[in-house]
Design a protein around this motif. Structure first.
Motif, mmCIF file in Angstrom:
data_model
loop_
_atom_site.group_PDB
_atom_site.id
_atom_site.type_symbol
_atom_site.label_atom_id
_atom_site.label_comp_id
_atom_site.label_asym_id
_atom_site.label_seq_id
_atom_site.Cartn_x
_atom_site.Cartn_y
_atom_site.Cartn_z
ATOM 1 N N ILE A 1 -2.438 8.543 -10.961
ATOM 2 C CA ILE A 1 -2.026 7.814 -9.543
ATOM 3 C C ILE A 1 -0.605 8.131 -9.915
ATOM 4 O O ILE A 1 0.486 7.309 -10.663
ATOM 5 N N TYR A 2 -0.739 9.404 -9.145
ATOM 6 C CA TYR A 2 1.037 9.365 -8.692
ATOM 7 C C TYR A 2 1.864 8.898 -7.583
ATOM 8 O O TYR A 2 0.851 8.592 -6.163
ATOM 9 N N ASN A 3 3.029 8.826 -7.386
ATOM 10 C CA ASN A 3 3.262 8.036 -5.832
ATOM 11 C C ASN A 3 4.605 9.001 -5.530
ATOM 12 O O ASN A 3 4.778 10.386 -6.185
ATOM 13 N N GLN A 4 5.214 8.628 -4.812
ATOM 14 C CA GLN A 4 5.955 9.084 -4.251
ATOM 15 C C GLN A 4 7.266 9.527 -4.687
ATOM 16 O O GLN A 4 7.899 11.123 -4.667
ATOM 17 N N ARG A 5 7.885 9.134 -5.527
ATOM 18 C CA ARG A 5 8.357 8.846 -6.795
ATOM 19 C C ARG A 5 8.616 10.851 -7.688
ATOM 20 O O ARG A 5 8.993 11.472 -7.859
ATOM 21 N N ASN B 1 0.603 -0.541 -0.023
ATOM 22 C CA ASN B 1 0.054 0.081 -0.228
ATOM 23 C C ASN B 1 0.720 1.874 -0.046
ATOM 24 O O ASN B 1 0.756 1.691 1.251
ATOM 25 N N PRO B 2 1.609 1.871 -0.832
ATOM 26 C CA PRO B 2 2.624 2.870 -0.827
ATOM 27 C C PRO B 2 1.789 3.531 -1.446
ATOM 28 O O PRO B 2 0.332 3.762 -1.677
ATOM 29 N N ILE B 3 2.348 5.069 -1.052
ATOM 30 C CA ILE B 3 1.474 6.131 -0.213
ATOM 31 C C ILE B 3 1.689 6.697 -2.679
ATOM 32 O O ILE B 3 2.449 6.920 -2.887
#
Length: 130
Positions: free
Chosen positions: A44-48, A5-7
């Protein structure tokens, strides 16, 4: 938080956080600077992506073009353990620092000229008002 469940962030959340438009974010995506995942039409954007967006905006403030920022990302992504990549990144940074220092000197020179012109105008105005 587990890897399952990554942010993640929506385009609206990132736009609000960085005080930019969603159109700007889509533009950076079109330029290949950020690469969100998609679920249907939803980005959907991730931390990177979030870190890259911060770096893009910081780079813009420092005078880096989007092409220069993209080049830095490419070099970094290729191999962060490669001395050649790191040397190239340091050269790009050094060149930008030199450019900024030259701009700073140019600005200082213009400020001196403007100050002189302003004093001349004040003196001329003082003579006229006498």
């Amino acid at each position: 938080m587990s890897d399952k469940n990554p942010i993640t962030y929506s385009i609206g959340e990132l736009a609000r956080e960085f005080d930019i438009t969603t159109r700007s974010i889509r533009f950076y995506e079109d330029q290949g600077l950020i690469l969100p995942n998609r679920k249907g039409q939803t980005r959907i954007y991730n931390q990177r992506d979030r870190v890259r967006l911060r770096l893009i905006l910081r780079g813009k403030r420092l005078g880096f073009s989007l092409a220069e920022t993209g080049r830095l990302f490419e070099l970094y992504d290729a191999d962060t353990s490669s001395a050649t990549q790191l040397i190239t990144i340091m050269e790009l940074i050094s060149n930008k620092k030199n450019d900024l220092n030259q701009q700073l000197e140019d600005i200082k020179a213009v400020l001196i000229e403007l100050t002189g012109l302003e004093k001349n105008c004040q003196n001329a105005l003082a003579l006229i008002e006498k």
